[in-house]
Write an enzyme that holds these catalytic residues in place. Structure first.
Site, PDB file in Angstrom:
ATOM      1  N   LYS A  58       0.847  -1.204   0.000  1.00 46.71           N
ATOM      2  CA  LYS A  58       0.000   0.000   0.000  1.00 46.71           C
ATOM      3  C   LYS A  58       0.877   1.248   0.000  1.00 46.71           C
ATOM      4  O   LYS A  58       0.594   2.216  -0.703  1.00 46.71           O
ATOM      5  CB  LYS A  58      -0.949  -0.016   1.206  1.00 46.71           C
ATOM      6  CG  LYS A  58      -2.105  -0.989   1.022  1.00 46.71           C
ATOM      7  CD  LYS A  58      -2.898  -1.234   2.296  1.00 46.71           C
ATOM      8  CE  LYS A  58      -3.952  -2.321   2.041  1.00 46.71           C
ATOM      9  NZ  LYS A  58      -4.634  -2.779   3.251  1.00 46.71           N
ATOM     10  N   GLN A 102      -4.802  -1.514   9.535  1.00 44.74           N
ATOM     11  CA  GLN A 102      -4.767  -2.843   8.906  1.00 44.74           C
ATOM     12  C   GLN A 102      -5.385  -3.883   9.842  1.00 44.74           C
ATOM     13  O   GLN A 102      -4.973  -4.008  10.995  1.00 44.74           O
ATOM     14  CB  GLN A 102      -3.307  -3.212   8.577  1.00 44.74           C
ATOM     15  CG  GLN A 102      -3.150  -4.515   7.844  1.00 44.74           C
ATOM     16  CD  GLN A 102      -3.730  -4.476   6.428  1.00 44.74           C
ATOM     17  OE1 GLN A 102      -3.521  -3.529   5.684  1.00 44.74           O
ATOM     18  NE2 GLN A 102      -4.477  -5.505   6.068  1.00 44.74           N
ATOM     19  N   ASP A 125     -11.186   2.984   4.118  1.00 42.03           N
ATOM     20  CA  ASP A 125     -11.619   1.588   4.054  1.00 42.03           C
ATOM     21  C   ASP A 125     -13.142   1.498   3.892  1.00 42.03           C
ATOM     22  O   ASP A 125     -13.666   0.458   3.503  1.00 42.03           O
ATOM     23  CB  ASP A 125     -11.232   0.854   5.349  1.00 42.03           C
ATOM     24  CG  ASP A 125     -10.033  -0.068   5.157  1.00 42.03           C
ATOM     25  OD1 ASP A 125      -9.746  -0.438   4.005  1.00 42.03           O
ATOM     26  OD2 ASP A 125      -9.398  -0.415   6.167  1.00 42.03           O
TER      27      ASP A 125
END
Ligand code: NAD
Length: 298
Positions: A58, A102, A125
């Site tokens: 990422k 995460q 997200d």
């Protein structure tokens, strides 16, 4: 489709590369308007090797798109309060447009509390209940990356989805439920199947679109599919081979499905690359929205 012709293989890797390039191309105009580049903060707790790889990838993709990447690595025994304090600091940092913690987090940390602590306008997200509510209500908001990528692949392949029979297999908050909401918003006729569904094969057989997000290797058999169906395989399952090596397979029996489907995403190289590309897209969207700028269409 005639026997032996075979389904088209949907090249998610190529589509994702194009999307990442379009995101990168939009950064200079944002920088000219605001004097800064969009910023994505990624928080990693603990030592999970797979999570380390995701976070590194990422970071690389974010920098390649010309955006700022802020990586925060916390030890596995960090307290929930310390993690929430970091999230609060990132919420208040003007150079940060997107925040991603995460998952999975270590067991002593409540993922629900962490998700709820992220500023919904920085929730790239798309997991915050406010963004889930916006999606369910048809309001603009940040949409989870994986289903967002699936929808882009479907619309690229099929154009208008209205009236098509769509089956989503799986009802998780990160894939199945938002996928179903996106398909409803695109005017498909949507069925959601899950672990308690009776006769999954019959549902699959009616669907023009199948999105499989289950986590069971090759659950969906080729013979179940409606001929010509478009199949999006979200599953990523690592299976052991007799020689001791491992292989990544999806939730759909790919070789069988090739004989019946009209088009299918491979695993790997289908949905996976779209997830990071959509994360960059969400960061760009969040940055524009926070700066009061019109969101570029990508
Ligand atoms: P999850 O475990 O949270 O949800 C799985 C869902 O499948 C559940 O809703 C369950 O009801 C349903 N299910 C289980 N067994 C079933 C059965 N026999 N028949 C029908 N439904 C059944 O998983 P998730 O987080 O939604 O992920 C699903 C899969 O997608 C996993 O393989 C995961 O690795 C993969 N994934 C891939 C990406 C990507 O970027 N490609 C992103 C997220 C998840």
């Amino acid at each position: 489709m005639a026997a032996g012709v075979g389904a088209a293989i949907i090249d998610g890797k190529a589509f994702a590369a194009g999307l990442r390039a379009r995101v990168g191309a939009a950064v200079p105009a944002f920088q000219a308007a605001t004097g800064r580049v969009p910023g994505l903060a990624v928080v990693l707790v603990g030592e999970d090797p797979a999570s380390h790889v995701y976070v590194r990838n990422k970071g690389i993709a974010t920098r390649e798109a010309g955006m700022a990447s802020f990586e925060h690595r916390l030890p596995a025994d960090v307290s929930e309060d310390e993690l929430l304090a970091l999230v609060a600091a990132l919420n208040g940092d003007d150079g940060v447009d997107g925040i991603l913690v995460q998952m999975p987090c270590p067991r002593h940390i409540s993922e629900a509390r962490v998700i709820a602590a992220v500023d919904p306008d920085k929730d790239v997200d798309g997991f915050h209940p406010v963004n889930a509510g916006r999606l369910a209500s048809g309001l603009p908001g940040l949409v989870p990356c994986t289903p967002s990528g699936c929808l882009m692949l479907l619309q690229d392949r099929l154009g208008d989805l209205s009236g098509l029979e769509a089956l989503v297999i799986g009802r998780s908050n990160i894939v199945g439920k938002p996928m179903a909401a996106l398909l409803v918003a695109a005017s498909a006729t949507v069925t959601v199947a899950h672990s308690r569904t009776r006769d999954l094969a019959a549902h699959v057989g009616r669907a023009d679109i199948v999105v499989a997000a289950v986590g069971v290797p090759e659950l969906v058999r080729g013979a179940w599919l409606k001929p010509g169906a478009t199949v999006i395989d979200v599953g990523m399952n690592r299976i052991a081979l007799p020689d001791g090596k491992t292989r990544l397979v999806g939730d759909v029996a790919f070789a069988e499905a090739l004989e019946v489907a009209g088009a299918i995403t491979p695993v790997p190289g289908g949905v996976g690359p779209m997830t990071i590309a959509c994360l960059l897209r969400n960061t760009l969207i969040a940055a524009h929205a926070r700066a009061g700028l019109a969101v570029p269409s990508l």
